[in-house]
Write a protein that holds these residues in place. Structure first.
Motif, PDB file in Angstrom:
ATOM      1  N   ILE A 112     -17.232  49.230 -10.022  1.00 30.64           N
ATOM      2  CA  ILE A 112     -18.751  48.785 -10.369  1.00 30.64           C
ATOM      3  C   ILE A 112     -19.679  50.021  -9.853  1.00 30.64           C
ATOM      4  N   ASP A 113     -20.505  50.100 -11.027  1.00 30.80           N
ATOM      5  CA  ASP A 113     -21.386  51.334 -11.056  1.00 30.80           C
ATOM      6  C   ASP A 113     -22.620  51.166 -10.016  1.00 30.80           C
ATOM      7  N   PRO A 114     -22.715  51.838  -8.870  1.00 29.11           N
ATOM      8  CA  PRO A 114     -23.802  51.600  -7.847  1.00 29.11           C
ATOM      9  C   PRO A 114     -25.182  51.831  -8.568  1.00 29.11           C
ATOM     10  N   THR A 115     -25.425  52.474  -9.445  1.00 29.50           N
ATOM     11  CA  THR A 115     -26.753  52.742 -10.140  1.00 29.50           C
ATOM     12  C   THR A 115     -27.213  51.604 -11.066  1.00 29.50           C
ATOM     13  N   LYS A 116     -26.321  50.556 -11.243  1.00 26.90           N
ATOM     14  CA  LYS A 116     -26.499  49.304 -11.791  1.00 26.90           C
ATOM     15  C   LYS A 116     -26.918  47.918 -10.985  1.00 26.90           C
ATOM     16  N   ILE A 117     -26.677  48.404  -9.712  1.00 22.39           N
ATOM     17  CA  ILE A 117     -26.698  47.182  -8.801  1.00 22.39           C
ATOM     18  C   ILE A 117     -28.010  46.659  -8.521  1.00 22.39           C
ATOM     19  N   GLU A 118     -28.912  47.471  -8.364  1.00 27.38           N
ATOM     20  CA  GLU A 118     -30.268  47.098  -7.679  1.00 27.38           C
ATOM     21  C   GLU A 118     -30.973  46.489  -8.694  1.00 27.38           C
ATOM     22  N   GLU A 119     -30.941  46.660  -9.973  1.00 27.80           N
ATOM     23  CA  GLU A 119     -31.838  45.755 -11.036  1.00 27.80           C
ATOM     24  C   GLU A 119     -31.254  44.474 -11.028  1.00 27.80           C
ATOM     25  N   LYS A 120     -30.007  44.112 -10.532  1.00 27.63           N
ATOM     26  CA  LYS A 120     -29.621  42.662 -10.561  1.00 27.63           C
ATOM     27  C   LYS A 120     -29.971  41.851  -9.302  1.00 27.63           C
ATOM     28  N   ILE A 121     -30.628  42.618  -8.221  1.00 29.79           N
ATOM     29  CA  ILE A 121     -31.041  41.780  -7.084  1.00 29.79           C
ATOM     30  C   ILE A 121     -32.292  41.048  -7.529  1.00 29.79           C
ATOM     31  N   THR A 122     -32.216  39.740  -6.737  1.00 28.47           N
ATOM     32  CA  THR A 122     -33.212  38.507  -6.823  1.00 28.47           C
ATOM     33  C   THR A 122     -33.550  38.381  -5.222  1.00 28.47           C
ATOM     34  N   ASP A 123     -34.361  37.466  -5.153  1.00 25.43           N
ATOM     35  CA  ASP A 123     -34.757  36.925  -4.124  1.00 25.43           C
ATOM     36  C   ASP A 123     -33.474  35.694  -3.557  1.00 25.43           C
ATOM     37  N   LYS A 124     -32.608  35.597  -4.501  1.00 26.75           N
ATOM     38  CA  LYS A 124     -31.438  34.680  -4.272  1.00 26.75           C
ATOM     39  C   LYS A 124     -30.069  35.443  -3.779  1.00 26.75           C
ATOM     40  N   THR A 125     -30.191  36.721  -4.070  1.00 25.86           N
ATOM     41  CA  THR A 125     -29.036  37.436  -3.634  1.00 25.86           C
ATOM     42  C   THR A 125     -28.913  37.568  -2.241  1.00 25.86           C
ATOM     43  N   LYS A 126     -27.538  37.137  -1.944  1.00 24.77           N
ATOM     44  CA  LYS A 126     -27.280  37.182  -0.468  1.00 24.77           C
ATOM     45  C   LYS A 126     -26.073  38.274  -0.199  1.00 24.77           C
ATOM     46  N   ALA A 127     -25.360  38.728  -1.257  1.00 25.01           N
ATOM     47  CA  ALA A 127     -24.115  39.678  -0.937  1.00 25.01           C
ATOM     48  C   ALA A 127     -23.651  40.406  -1.863  1.00 25.01           C
ATOM     49  N   ILE A 128     -22.967  41.381  -1.844  1.00 25.52           N
ATOM     50  CA  ILE A 128     -22.304  42.163  -3.076  1.00 25.52           C
ATOM     51  C   ILE A 128     -20.728  42.293  -2.647  1.00 25.52           C
ATOM     52  N   ILE A 129     -20.244  41.983  -3.614  1.00 27.32           N
ATOM     53  CA  ILE A 129     -18.513  42.028  -3.531  1.00 27.32           C
ATOM     54  C   ILE A 129     -18.019  43.294  -4.370  1.00 27.32           C
ATOM     55  N   PRO A 130     -18.093  44.320  -3.604  1.00 31.13           N
ATOM     56  CA  PRO A 130     -17.317  45.508  -4.594  1.00 31.13           C
ATOM     57  C   PRO A 130     -16.151  45.288  -4.541  1.00 31.13           C
TER      58      PRO A 130
END
Length: 393
Positions: A112-130
């Motif tokens: 997973i590309d860390p530079t592309k994670i933050e743009e996918k975060i919303t107020d519903k985001t609770k976790a990341i599964i790398p």
């Protein structure tokens, strides 16, 4: 010559005496569910990884589901993960009622590309599964930084990474919890399905232990009290065992699962665990030979980040005409595997999420080019040379 992608018989032969012995011991004991072998393996695996808790379960997918549930993730939540991975990474998110949010991967590491994670975060985001794909850890420093900034939990999908290291730390110690699979093809495997959750968090461990056995008994009561901020003495019972009769299992506190590692599988894993580092080193040795032999060929070899000690769960090559290569190798008796032909964002089951072709160009590019060749440690020098010659022919 015929060379399988993985030779489970070769591994069995190398330790058959011990495997046969412990299997017979479990059968003759008639203690098949939970018990000494499970408890001891959990302790040994936790010590190997370097964590406080290891909670064994029925398989790697259940490990992900139970870990997410233990973190309180469910309906209406979103969880970010890689699109270039096995379906279980996303399936577990869906299974708890949450929505998987896919992120493209790095072309070099397939992670997973860390530079592309933050743009996918919303107020519903609770976790990341790398996902530590093919045995190489994702860029966990960057991912942890993002998670801390946005108050997100991290569950490592380490199904393919038993023994891998990131900056000297083992996979499984790099987030809030981590999940491993012991499917027969894994570097550390049992003779069927098996999985485990590891964590340093006492609360996560307590809830996971309850959820794996119907939310019942002593662990169920502990988890219920924890979730509801209740302080009271926990009822315990020394009567019977889980194989025949345990009165506490008829007192249920949470809606859980029936997901336990069988005692016979735990006994097998106890035998294999001391060999894991040696077997992983054998894979790295073979990969080094491949790297050297394929330097000036028509295939692209894996790139391992400097901070990683990979375990080469798969040795994955790339080439422009993969189909022709696979046909050639099949004719020569060399087995291959394609991981993964369809990225998760393009799977039909997730059509309703609205992804389309072109949304994750790197994963889509890799899905048409990558293939795995044998890298198991029992390969002989003759077989390694034959594989190399077959690819270069």
């Amino acid at each position: 010559m015929n060379i399988p992608l993985i030779d489970l018989k070769a591994q069995y032969k190398s330790i058959s005496e011990d495997l046969d012995r412990v299997t017979k011991e479990v059968l003759s004991s008639a203690n098949y569910i939970m018990g000494k072998n499970v408890t001891e393996f959990e302790m040994e695996f936790a010590e190997y990884i370097g964590v406080k808790h290891a909670i064994s379960v029925g398989n790697g997918t259940d490990a992900l589901v139970i870990a997410l549930k233990s973190l309180g993730i469910g309906n209406g939540d979103e969880v970010i993960t890689s699109t270039f991975t096995y379906f279980a990474s996303a399936e577990a998110i869906s299974a708890v009622g949450a929505t998987p949010v896919f992120v493209d991967v790095e072309k070099e590491t397939f992670n997973i590309d860390p530079t592309k994670i933050e743009e996918k975060i919303t107020d519903k985001t609770k976790a990341i599964i790398p996902v530590h794909i093919f045995g190489q850890c994702a860029k966990m420093d960057e991912i942890n930084e993002i998670a801390k900034k946005h108050n997100l939990k991290i569950v490592e999908d380490a199904a393919q990474a038993s023994g891998a290291k990131y900056k000297g730390k083992r996979a499984g110690t790099l987030g809030d919890a981590a999940c491993f699979s012991f499917f027969p093809t894994k570097n550390l495997s049992c003779a069927g399905d098996g999985g485990i959750i590891v964590t340093n968090d006492d609360g996560i461990a307590t809830i996971a232990r309850a959820l794996r056995t119907h939310g019942s008994g002593e662990n169920g009561q502990k988890a219920y009290n924890l979730l509801n901020n209740i302080k009271e003495e926990i009822e315990t019972s020394k009567e019977g065992d889980d194989t025949v009769y345990n009165p506490l299992k008829y007192y249920n506190y949470l809606i859980g699962y029936n997901s336990r590692l069988d005692a016979i599988q735990a006994a097998i894993l106890k035998v294999k665990l001391p060999y894991l580092d040696k077997w992983n080193a054998g894979r790295r040795r073979i990969a080094k030979i491949y790297d050297e032999k394929f330097k000036d060929s028509n295939v692209v070899t894996p790139i391992i980040a400097e901070e990683n000690e990979t375990i080469y769960h798969q040795y994955v090559l790339q080439c422009d005409d993969r189909d022709a290569m696979l046909v050639k190798l099949k004719e020569k008796g060399v087995a291959t595997g394609v991981y993964y032909p369809v990225p998760l964002h393009l799977q039909k089951v997730y059509k309703d999420l609205g992804y389309k072709e072109g949304d994750m160009p790197i994963a889509e590019y890799l899905s048409h080019r990558t293939f795995a060749i044998p890298v198991y440690p029992e390969l002989t020098e003759e077989e390694i040379n034959y594989i190399v010659e077959s690819i270069q022919a």
